[in-house]
Design a protein around this motif. Structure first.
Motif, mmCIF file in Angstrom:
data_model
loop_
_atom_site.group_PDB
_atom_site.id
_atom_site.type_symbol
_atom_site.label_atom_id
_atom_site.label_comp_id
_atom_site.label_asym_id
_atom_site.label_seq_id
_atom_site.Cartn_x
_atom_site.Cartn_y
_atom_site.Cartn_z
ATOM 1 N N SER A 229 0.829 -1.202 0.000
ATOM 2 C CA SER A 229 0.000 0.000 0.000
ATOM 3 C C SER A 229 0.861 1.248 0.000
ATOM 4 O O SER A 229 2.051 1.207 0.313
ATOM 5 N N CYS A 230 0.223 2.362 -0.316
ATOM 6 C CA CYS A 230 0.878 3.656 -0.193
ATOM 7 C C CYS A 230 1.000 4.007 1.291
ATOM 8 O O CYS A 230 0.244 3.519 2.136
ATOM 9 N N VAL A 231 1.949 4.891 1.605
ATOM 10 C CA VAL A 231 2.149 5.325 2.987
ATOM 11 C C VAL A 231 1.057 6.301 3.441
ATOM 12 O O VAL A 231 0.965 6.628 4.624
ATOM 13 N N ASP A 232 0.212 6.737 2.539
ATOM 14 C CA ASP A 232 -0.811 7.750 2.810
ATOM 15 C C ASP A 232 -1.614 7.454 4.079
ATOM 16 O O ASP A 232 -2.131 6.341 4.262
ATOM 17 N N SER A 233 -1.736 8.457 4.936
ATOM 18 C CA SER A 233 -2.422 8.294 6.224
ATOM 19 C C SER A 233 -3.926 8.081 6.081
ATOM 20 O O SER A 233 -4.601 7.678 7.026
ATOM 21 N N ARG A 234 -4.463 8.361 4.897
ATOM 22 C CA ARG A 234 -5.901 8.200 4.672
ATOM 23 C C ARG A 234 -6.278 6.803 4.203
ATOM 24 O O ARG A 234 -7.448 6.535 3.885
ATOM 25 N N VAL A 235 -5.289 5.907 4.180
ATOM 26 C CA VAL A 235 -5.522 4.541 3.715
ATOM 27 C C VAL A 235 -5.213 3.561 4.859
ATOM 28 O O VAL A 235 -4.137 2.971 4.918
ATOM 29 N N PRO A 236 -6.148 3.369 5.791
ATOM 30 C CA PRO A 236 -5.927 2.452 6.909
ATOM 31 C C PRO A 236 -6.185 1.011 6.466
ATOM 32 O O PRO A 236 -7.317 0.527 6.499
ATOM 33 N N VAL A 237 -5.149 0.326 6.050
ATOM 34 C CA VAL A 237 -5.300 -0.949 5.342
ATOM 35 C C VAL A 237 -6.150 -1.974 6.102
ATOM 36 O O VAL A 237 -7.096 -2.543 5.544
ATOM 37 N N GLU A 238 -5.814 -2.233 7.374
ATOM 38 C CA GLU A 238 -6.594 -3.220 8.124
ATOM 39 C C GLU A 238 -8.069 -2.829 8.204
ATOM 40 O O GLU A 238 -8.946 -3.686 8.089
ATOM 41 N N ASP A 239 -8.334 -1.558 8.395
ATOM 42 C CA ASP A 239 -9.724 -1.093 8.488
ATOM 43 C C ASP A 239 -10.456 -1.220 7.156
ATOM 44 O O ASP A 239 -11.626 -1.601 7.115
ATOM 45 N N VAL A 240 -9.772 -0.886 6.073
ATOM 46 C CA VAL A 240 -10.396 -0.927 4.742
ATOM 47 C C VAL A 240 -10.936 -2.321 4.432
ATOM 48 O O VAL A 240 -11.985 -2.467 3.796
ATOM 49 N N PHE A 241 -10.239 -3.355 4.912
ATOM 50 C CA PHE A 241 -10.668 -4.739 4.651
ATOM 51 C C PHE A 241 -11.255 -5.406 5.903
ATOM 52 O O PHE A 241 -11.508 -6.611 5.892
ATOM 53 N N ASP A 242 -11.449 -4.636 6.964
ATOM 54 C CA ASP A 242 -11.990 -5.139 8.228
ATOM 55 C C ASP A 242 -11.237 -6.388 8.687
ATOM 56 O O ASP A 242 -11.836 -7.433 8.951
ATOM 57 N N GLN A 243 -9.929 -6.250 8.808
ATOM 58 C CA GLN A 243 -9.078 -7.347 9.264
ATOM 59 C C GLN A 243 -8.488 -7.005 10.627
ATOM 60 O O GLN A 243 -8.338 -5.837 10.980
ATOM 61 N N GLY A 244 -8.137 -8.043 11.370
ATOM 62 C CA GLY A 244 -7.643 -7.844 12.722
ATOM 63 C C GLY A 244 -6.149 -8.027 12.853
ATOM 64 O O GLY A 244 -5.431 -8.263 11.875
ATOM 65 N N LYS B 78 -1.297 -16.086 1.325
ATOM 66 C CA LYS B 78 -1.730 -16.644 0.039
ATOM 67 C C LYS B 78 -2.317 -15.624 -0.926
ATOM 68 O O LYS B 78 -2.714 -15.985 -2.040
ATOM 69 N N LEU B 79 -2.379 -14.379 -0.496
ATOM 70 C CA LEU B 79 -2.883 -13.324 -1.377
ATOM 71 C C LEU B 79 -1.917 -12.151 -1.335
ATOM 72 O O LEU B 79 -1.528 -11.697 -0.258
ATOM 73 N N VAL B 80 -1.513 -11.681 -2.512
ATOM 74 C CA VAL B 80 -0.693 -10.476 -2.620
ATOM 75 C C VAL B 80 -1.581 -9.407 -3.239
ATOM 76 O O VAL B 80 -2.031 -9.544 -4.382
ATOM 77 N N LEU B 81 -1.833 -8.360 -2.496
ATOM 78 C CA LEU B 81 -2.719 -7.301 -2.971
ATOM 79 C C LEU B 81 -1.931 -6.002 -3.109
ATOM 80 O O LEU B 81 -1.390 -5.493 -2.127
ATOM 81 N N VAL B 82 -1.849 -5.489 -4.329
ATOM 82 C CA VAL B 82 -1.197 -4.200 -4.579
ATOM 83 C C VAL B 82 -2.299 -3.157 -4.655
ATOM 84 O O VAL B 82 -3.204 -3.249 -5.492
ATOM 85 N N MET B 83 -2.227 -2.145 -3.787
ATOM 86 C CA MET B 83 -3.333 -1.194 -3.681
ATOM 87 C C MET B 83 -2.883 0.253 -3.892
ATOM 88 O O MET B 83 -2.120 0.805 -3.103
ATOM 89 N N GLY B 84 -3.356 0.848 -4.991
ATOM 90 C CA GLY B 84 -3.197 2.278 -5.208
ATOM 91 C C GLY B 84 -4.424 2.994 -4.677
ATOM 92 O O GLY B 84 -5.397 2.351 -4.255
ATOM 93 N N HIS B 85 -4.415 4.329 -4.720
ATOM 94 C CA HIS B 85 -5.573 5.030 -4.164
ATOM 95 C C HIS B 85 -5.800 6.386 -4.829
ATOM 96 O O HIS B 85 -4.923 6.957 -5.476
ATOM 97 N N GLN B 86 -6.977 6.890 -4.628
ATOM 98 C CA GLN B 86 -7.421 8.179 -5.168
ATOM 99 C C GLN B 86 -6.605 9.328 -4.565
ATOM 100 O O GLN B 86 -6.207 9.290 -3.405
ATOM 101 N N HIS B 87 -6.350 10.350 -5.375
ATOM 102 C CA HIS B 87 -5.659 11.569 -4.931
ATOM 103 C C HIS B 87 -4.276 11.279 -4.324
ATOM 104 O O HIS B 87 -3.891 11.892 -3.313
ATOM 105 N N CYS B 88 -3.533 10.366 -4.919
ATOM 106 C CA CYS B 88 -2.222 9.995 -4.364
ATOM 107 C C CYS B 88 -1.187 11.097 -4.610
ATOM 108 O O CYS B 88 -0.913 11.477 -5.755
ATOM 109 N N GLY B 89 -0.592 11.598 -3.531
ATOM 110 C CA GLY B 89 0.401 12.671 -3.642
ATOM 111 C C GLY B 89 1.667 12.237 -4.352
ATOM 112 O O GLY B 89 2.283 13.033 -5.073
ATOM 113 N N ALA B 90 2.080 10.979 -4.159
ATOM 114 C CA ALA B 90 3.281 10.481 -4.827
ATOM 115 C C ALA B 90 3.073 10.414 -6.339
ATOM 116 O O ALA B 90 3.979 10.745 -7.120
#
Length: 251
Positions: free
Chosen positions: A101-116, A148-160
């Motif tokens: 994932s991007c380092v962006d603070s608006r992308v909380p990875v665990e929360d986005v997929f509701d993982q613990g 078993k899953l590799v997920l590459v995640m980009g996001h909207q309004h990415c500063g990089a």
């Protein structure tokens, strides 16, 4: 004297009626804010075990992520006891997936997929690109630790992404953005204004950047390529919308 007595009785009656009304109101308010027992959500403290990880398939994990994201969008996410999960997972970890994932603070990875806690590895770098360090991290997650899953995640309004489009030159950011430049080059077929001010172009570059990262994983990691070819893992690309929390899967 009779008039005074009568006035006193009337005053006492009024006070009693007022107290009674107030008590009724309080009871009403109390009842209206109470939560029915059936609506109380259980608190999850379970962590992924080796046996559970072994039984999972890449497709099942992806379906779980999609369902988790829908819960995230609706605001009905799993209630977890992170303190207990931290203690339970301390002896060992058996995550089911790794997310780049991007380092962006608006992308909380665990929360986005509701993982613990203990469910996913997360590799983060501005612009979610692939380099030797991240490739090694993904190989560790999959080959050594069983993800078993590799997920590459980009996001909207990415500063990089915007920085790469604008050819920003600043300290180590210059070298970092050079890893994203191939996606900018891939996006020159875009019909429209090719600047960082055009959100549609920024999204187009972001999507190409995800696809480029997936291609680099397969080309530069024979380990991961072989695992994918044998069906042991699945490599998936996704674009995350900040505005509503939705996902767009890329191929």
């Amino acid at each position: 004297m009779d008039n005074q007595l009568r006035s006193l009785v009337m005053l006492c009656t009024a006070v009693l009626l007022l107290v009674s009304c107030n008590n009724g109101t309080k009871t009403e308010k109390s009842n209206s804010t109470s939560i029915p027992a059936e609506d109380l959500k259980p608190v999850v403290s379970h962590v992924m075990t080796k046996e559970e990880q072994t039984r999972l398939t890449p497709d099942a994990i992806l379906e779980d992520f999609i369902a988790g994201n829908k819960r995230f969008q609706s605001g009905v996410t799993t209630v977890r006891d992170h303190s207990k999960q931290a203690r339970k997972s301390a002896p060992g970890q058996f995550p089911k997936a790794v997310v780049l994932s991007c380092v962006d603070s608006r992308v909380p990875v665990e929360d986005v997929f509701d993982q613990g806690l203990g469910d996913i590895f997360v590799g983060r770098v501005a612009g979610n690109f692939v380099n030797e360090d991240l490739l090694g991290s993904i190989e560790f997650a999959c080959k050594v630790s069983g993800a078993k899953l590799v997920l590459v995640m980009g996001h909207q309004h990415c500063g990089a992404i915007k920085g790469a489009i604008d050819d920003v030159k600043l300290g180590n950011i210059t070298a970092m953005l050079s890893k994203i430049k191939p996606a900018v080059a891939m996006s020159q077929d875009f019909n429209g204004e090719k600047t960082s001010k055009n959100d549609k172009f920024v999204k187009h570059v972001s999507e190409n950047n995800v696809l480029y990262a997936m291609d680099q994983i397969r080309k530069k990691s024979p380990i991961l390529k072989e695992m994918e070819d044998e069906g042991q893992i699945k490599i998936v690309g996704v674009f995350y919308n900040l505005t509503d929390g939705t996902l767009e899967f890329l191929k």
